[in-house]
Design an enzyme around this catalytic site. Structure first.
Site, PDB file in Angstrom:
ATOM      1  N   GLU A 112     -10.069   5.501   2.587  1.00 27.12           N
ATOM      2  CA  GLU A 112     -10.422   4.695   3.757  1.00 27.12           C
ATOM      3  C   GLU A 112     -10.408   5.596   4.992  1.00 27.12           C
ATOM      4  OE1 GLU A 112      -8.534   1.045   6.481  1.00 27.12           O
ATOM      5  OE2 GLU A 112      -7.706   1.480   4.492  1.00 27.12           O
ATOM      6  N   GLU A 150       0.836  -1.202   0.000  1.00 26.29           N
ATOM      7  CA  GLU A 150       0.000   0.000   0.000  1.00 26.29           C
ATOM      8  C   GLU A 150       0.870   1.252   0.000  1.00 26.29           C
ATOM      9  OE1 GLU A 150      -2.749  -0.340   3.327  1.00 26.29           O
ATOM     10  OE2 GLU A 150      -2.695  -2.526   3.170  1.00 26.29           O
TER      11      GLU A 150
END
Length: 470
Positions: free
Chosen positions: A385, A274
């Site tokens: 997120e 990520e």
């Protein structure tokens, strides 16, 4: 950056900080008590009970502080870290529990000595960060048994169709605004302080994400608005990510925008790589958007970490500090700023490399860190997120992206543009069959599209708590 632990002069009125002063005050307490006892025995004066109680209340904190500081100094004698003041301890830790506090401080100092490496140069940033220029082969990655004694690898072949040429800004992080840079042969590493670890639930939890599974509505409060591709073999991804500074309601929540490279199931064997930007008060102690990386090979259970907070990611660049604040960021109805990230698997050696902007290689994740990702990714996700801790029983007001819904469009909503994947032959191609999904569209939503200027793109985000998202 090494050195002995130093006690600084406090900024507030703690009465007893020095050993000689503590002894003086203890002696004063003893003398007063003895004098009062003699007076009572001689019948010269009747002791006033409330006065005596006030004396005890007045002097008792001094003795407690003396005991606490004695333990504090003992614990720091084995430390190689710079310092913190007692004001950084949480209220929960203010209760005198000597052994517990001693063990906690020892654990923190031992952990800091592992991740804060000796530096050849130190840079102080305007946002309070301290950047250490560490020799490349001494960075935390090379504490890993598989990397010990090695040096960073040479750059790999870029994917075909990737344009690494373009305007490179002189600075895009706050620590470089004054023109400072790290020497060749070193990497800039944001120094971790005691107060950073004290904000975490524990030393072992510091620098890690809570375990959660995307698309599970009971996913421990993690909510997403993402574009994704799946069903094929993927060897990388690229996108330009709009940078904002969303408001985060409390220290225990975060808001991020990133690319996920995923393989395995959403169980115990999940592998992810990520990278993106995030606002995380718990991790960084402020509300700046910061460039970050992450990895795990067991669904966020025991492996992996943010940035360079464990051995894993190998940094090769002396211009970018992972975890440092990004500047500038976008403004509502004003200037827009985005960062372009490319993650791809080197066809020759199998490592996963990260590029920031126009041709700036940041470093790589060695292939041996992973199980499924040693071969390829089975899914790529792009988007936002947040953590919703449901403060006071209601949905959080932590913002995603700009804090505005997708339909507000350019200069108002946040975006991803030029969304691509790397195929089996190391070619960059538009993301095929890009789908979009929001876990809670009344709180944070997403809308996709495609045109010649932006290729595949989407707008996403939202304010969190609102009349439709109670």
């Amino acid at each position: 950056m090494g050195g002995e632990f130093v006690l600084r002069k406090p900024r507030n009125g703690i009465k007893c900080r020095r050993f000689d002063r503590c002894n003086t005050m203890r002696q004063t307490e003893t003398e007063l008590f003895s004098e009062e006892t003699r007076e009572r025995r001689r019948g010269r004066r009747r002791i006033n009970g409330s006065f005596f109680l006030e004396m005890i209340i007045f002097f008792r904190p001094s003795f407690s502080n003396f005991l606490f500081l004695s333990l504090f100094i003992l614990s720091s004698s084995s430390s190689s870290v710079l310092t913190t003041e007692t004001e950084y301890l949480s209220p929960r830790n203010q209760t005198l529990r000597p052994l517990e506090e001693l063990n906690k401080l020892k654990a923190i100092n031992q952990h800091l000595s592992k991740i804060n490496k000796p530096s050849v140069k130190t840079i102080h940033s305007s946002d309070g960060d301290i950047i250490d220029c560490v020799l490349s082969h001494q960075q935390p990655a090379f504490d890993h048994p598989r990397l010990r004694g090695q040096k960073p690898l040479d750059p790999p072949e870029r994917p075909s169709g990737h344009n690494s040429r373009g305007l490179r800004p002189k600075s895009f992080q706050l620590w470089r605004m004054e023109g400072e840079t790290c020497p060749e042969g070193t990497v800039p590493i944001r120094r971790t302080k005691q107060e950073d670890i004290l904000r975490a639930n524990s030393v072992s939890a510091f620098g890690k994400k809570l375990r959660h599974f995307r698309r599970d509505t009971s996913s421990n409060g993690h909510e997403h608005a993402v574009g994704y591709v799946s069903g094929e073999k993927y060897f990388g991804a690229k996108a330009s990510i709009n940078v904002w500074a969303p408001q985060v309601q409390n220290q225990y929540e975060f808001s991020l925008s990133q690319i996920w490279i995923i393989s395995g199931s959403f169980g115990n064997d999940l592998n992810t790589i990520e990278a993106g930007w995030q606002v995380s008060p718990e991790l960084y102690g402020d509300n700046y958007p910061r460039f970050f990386t992450y990895w795990t090979n067991d669904a966020y259970q025991a492996t992996g970490c943010y940035n360079l907070l464990c051995s894993g990611f190998v940094q090769t660049n002396n211009q970018i500090a992972i975890g440092a604040a990004i500047s500038p960021s976008s403004s509502f109805k004003g200037g827009q700023f985005d960062i372009t990230l490319l993650i791809w698997k080197d066809p020759k050696h199998g490592n996963w490399w990260l590029e920031f902007g126009s041709g700036i290689l940041v470093g790589y994740w060695p292939s041996f860190l992973f199980t499924h990702l040693r071969e390829h990714a089975s899914m790529v996700q792009y988007g936002g997120e947040v953590v919703n801790s449901s403060p006071f029983g209601a949905h959080t007001s932590t913002q995603m992206g700009s804090g505005h819904f997708a339909e507000d469009g350019f200069t108002k909503a946040s975006y991803f543009r030029n969304i691509q994947v790397v195929d089996w032959d190391n070619n960059l191609v538009p993301s095929p069959n890009l789908r979009v999904l929001a876990d809670h569209p009344n709180c944070y939503d997403i809308q996709g599209g495609s045109n010649k200027a932006w290729g595949n793109y989407f707008y996403y985000g939202g304010p969190g708590k609102n009349p439709k998202c109670p």
